[in-house]
Design a protein around this motif. Sequence first.
Motif, PDB file in Angstrom:
ATOM      1  N   GLU A 113       0.929  -1.157   0.001  1.00  0.00           N
ATOM      2  CA  GLU A 113       0.145  -0.026  -0.059  1.00  0.00           C
ATOM      3  C   GLU A 113       0.880   0.993   0.049  1.00  0.00           C
ATOM      4  OE1 GLU A 113      -3.236  -2.130   2.856  1.00  0.00           O
ATOM      5  OE2 GLU A 113      -1.847  -0.814   3.626  1.00  0.00           O
ATOM      6  N   ASP A 154      -1.685  -0.744  14.828  1.00  0.00           N
ATOM      7  CA  ASP A 154      -1.877  -0.058  13.440  1.00  0.00           C
ATOM      8  C   ASP A 154      -1.940   1.456  13.669  1.00  0.00           C
ATOM      9  OD1 ASP A 154      -4.576  -0.264  10.827  1.00  0.00           O
ATOM     10  OD2 ASP A 154      -2.827   1.129  11.067  1.00  0.00           O
ATOM     11  N   LEU A 212      -2.319   4.284  12.137  1.00  0.00           N
ATOM     12  CA  LEU A 212      -3.344   4.942  11.777  1.00  0.00           C
ATOM     13  C   LEU A 212      -4.494   4.206  10.642  1.00  0.00           C
ATOM     14  CD1 LEU A 212      -4.645   8.044  11.937  1.00  0.00           C
ATOM     15  CD2 LEU A 212      -3.559   8.565   9.701  1.00  0.00           C
ATOM     16  N   ASP A 213      -5.491   3.577  11.268  1.00  0.00           N
ATOM     17  CA  ASP A 213      -6.478   2.622  10.813  1.00  0.00           C
ATOM     18  C   ASP A 213      -7.133   3.415   9.993  1.00  0.00           C
ATOM     19  OD1 ASP A 213      -9.198   1.456  11.285  1.00  0.00           O
ATOM     20  OD2 ASP A 213      -7.771   0.169  10.030  1.00  0.00           O
ATOM     21  N   GLY A 214      -7.825   2.946   8.755  1.00  0.00           N
ATOM     22  CA  GLY A 214      -8.446   3.881   7.872  1.00  0.00           C
ATOM     23  C   GLY A 214      -8.045   5.052   7.402  1.00  0.00           C
ATOM     24  N   SER A 215      -6.400   5.092   7.148  1.00  0.00           N
ATOM     25  CA  SER A 215      -5.943   6.257   6.504  1.00  0.00           C
ATOM     26  C   SER A 215      -6.388   6.437   5.184  1.00  0.00           C
ATOM     27  CB  SER A 215      -4.549   6.168   6.558  1.00  0.00           C
ATOM     28  OG  SER A 215      -3.960   4.736   5.618  1.00  0.00           O
ATOM     29  N   ASN A 261     -18.386  -4.375   3.620  1.00  0.00           N
ATOM     30  CA  ASN A 261     -18.431  -3.776   2.470  1.00  0.00           C
ATOM     31  C   ASN A 261     -19.230  -4.569   1.340  1.00  0.00           C
ATOM     32  OD1 ASN A 261     -17.913  -2.650  -0.011  1.00  0.00           O
ATOM     33  ND2 ASN A 261     -15.534  -2.523   0.418  1.00  0.00           N
ATOM     34  N   TYR A 295     -21.468   1.416   6.951  1.00  0.00           N
ATOM     35  CA  TYR A 295     -20.086   1.151   6.670  1.00  0.00           C
ATOM     36  C   TYR A 295     -19.251   2.436   6.212  1.00  0.00           C
ATOM     37  CZ  TYR A 295     -16.080  -1.593   4.969  1.00  0.00           C
ATOM     38  OH  TYR A 295     -14.839  -2.352   4.843  1.00  0.00           O
ATOM     39  N   SER A 345     -13.469   2.530   7.846  1.00  0.00           N
ATOM     40  CA  SER A 345     -12.495   2.652   8.738  1.00  0.00           C
ATOM     41  C   SER A 345     -12.709   1.614   9.810  1.00  0.00           C
ATOM     42  CB  SER A 345     -12.302   3.960   9.599  1.00  0.00           C
ATOM     43  OG  SER A 345     -11.753   4.984   8.651  1.00  0.00           O
ATOM     44  N   PHE A 382     -20.119  -6.343  12.514  1.00  0.00           N
ATOM     45  CA  PHE A 382     -19.330  -5.883  11.792  1.00  0.00           C
ATOM     46  C   PHE A 382     -18.436  -7.066  11.063  1.00  0.00           C
ATOM     47  CE2 PHE A 382     -15.892  -3.480   9.709  1.00  0.00           C
ATOM     48  CZ  PHE A 382     -14.780  -3.925   9.885  1.00  0.00           C
ATOM     49  N   TYR A 425     -15.518  -8.210   7.957  1.00  0.00           N
ATOM     50  CA  TYR A 425     -14.593  -8.207   6.676  1.00  0.00           C
ATOM     51  C   TYR A 425     -14.455  -9.768   6.380  1.00  0.00           C
ATOM     52  CZ  TYR A 425     -12.462  -6.050   3.043  1.00  0.00           C
ATOM     53  OH  TYR A 425     -12.274  -5.358   1.575  1.00  0.00           O
ATOM     54  N   LEU A 447      -8.315  -7.749   6.689  1.00  0.00           N
ATOM     55  CA  LEU A 447      -7.746  -7.091   7.777  1.00  0.00           C
ATOM     56  C   LEU A 447      -6.674  -7.994   8.613  1.00  0.00           C
ATOM     57  CD1 LEU A 447     -10.993  -5.865   9.487  1.00  0.00           C
ATOM     58  CD2 LEU A 447      -9.553  -4.639   8.133  1.00  0.00           C
ATOM     59  N   ARG A 448      -5.654  -7.438   9.424  1.00  0.00           N
ATOM     60  CA  ARG A 448      -4.621  -8.054   9.784  1.00  0.00           C
ATOM     61  C   ARG A 448      -4.674  -8.523  11.038  1.00  0.00           C
ATOM     62  NH1 ARG A 448      -2.648  -4.088   5.762  1.00  0.00           N
ATOM     63  NH2 ARG A 448      -4.566  -3.103   6.861  1.00  0.00           N
TER      64      ARG A 448
END
Length: 409
Positions: A126, A177, A179-182, A284, A317, A320, A335, A337, A348-349
């Motif tokens: 990324e 993490d 800054l998640d949802g950056s 999503n 949704y 982030s 929620f 993913y 997600l990690r």
Amino acid sequence: MAAFVASAGCGRVGNPATAARVSTSRHAAPLAAAAATPRPSVPTMVAPTPTKQEQFVCMDESPMTLTRYFMQAANENLDEEHVVDLQNLMASIQMACKKIASLVSRAGISNLTGYEDSGSINVQGEEQKKLDVLSNDVLKHALKWRGGKLGIIASEEEDEPIMVDELASGNYVAVFDPLDGSSNIDAGIATGTIFGIFAESAGCLASDWEAKINEEELTCLYNVLQPGSNLVASGYCMYSSSCMMVLTTGRGVQGFTLDPQIGEFVLTHPSITIPPRGTIYSVNEANSPAWDPVLLAYIKSLKDGSNASGKPYSSRYIGSMVADVHRTLMYGGLFAYPSDTKNVNGKLRLLYECSPMSFLIEQAGGIATTGKERVLDVIPSSVHQRVPLVLGSPEDVQELLDKYYEADQ
Ligand SMILES: O=P(O)(O)OC[C@H]1O[C@](O)(COP(=O)(O)O)[C@@H](O)[C@@H]1O
């Protein structure tokens, strides 16, 4: 003080609808008597300047800040393992989050939006945002404070785990993490920092690396690749309309709000528990063509109300994880993913997103699963490993798990 007394009485009498209802009931006489009692005039609500005495009283009623919460926990449980070290580690994490909160809130003003000028790419392939790199640096520096006894750090923005420094007699591992949802940062949408703290593990959980890497790297990996069930603390800090720190040390979940007036996280949401069932699902849906039939049918049942609650759900949704999980924790629901034919392991990690969040959700009475097993039981095989994730209210997640179970029969 007069005003307070007055309002308690008047409430019942003053409200015409209530009065009408009450007038015929057996409450009529006593209330009429109350209404007839002359009341002190309600002073206007201009806060008088507190006297020295009152200022002192006010000082005594200082809010329960995050710092004080950990000091108190340490004082009350001195014999307890980790409690003093966690106090120090949390001091570093909250300071870093305050710094990141100010950087995020001023991103547009201080030219911190957009991608890193060098066009750097992280190990996930990324492109890194300026604030991804800056938040990572802020956390690393804050956690390098000796008093925190931190030995090893693993971050979404670091290819490999890093030893804090050779001198540190660390016996903790921090995963985060920064800054998640950056991907949402330039639009000013909620983002967050996710963190997890492990105690350094004595034993090795995986065995096929010895030949490949040197001693130090081996130690790092041993201690980082731990299942979420080994977490001693985890949490997130959400940067949104208010900045909130939500965390657990394995004794329930506490929510603190950053009070910009005093620059302290104040306990505003003690002992958070997730509602047993919600009315919101968060996933999503653009990925739905790649979903398995069980998940497709389940989400359809949430939309048309043919689920166990008999009510149709709404969809939210943000994209982030911190914000979507925070809303799920507050309002209930689910929620996800999930795994799909495109992302067989989801997106997600495990180590620094799913495990820390799953520890929180379980501590709040919810369920967190990969769809096949409890997220906290998964032993990571690599630092940036991804896993499918479904978490939320127990009744909602259990309903989906029951459908998978039935489908497997
Ligand atoms: O855009 P998608 O595919 O729905 O993915 C959104 C998910 O990816 C993430 O943005 C990944 O996190 P990072 O921003 O830390 O890489 C999550 O916060 C979010 O839940």
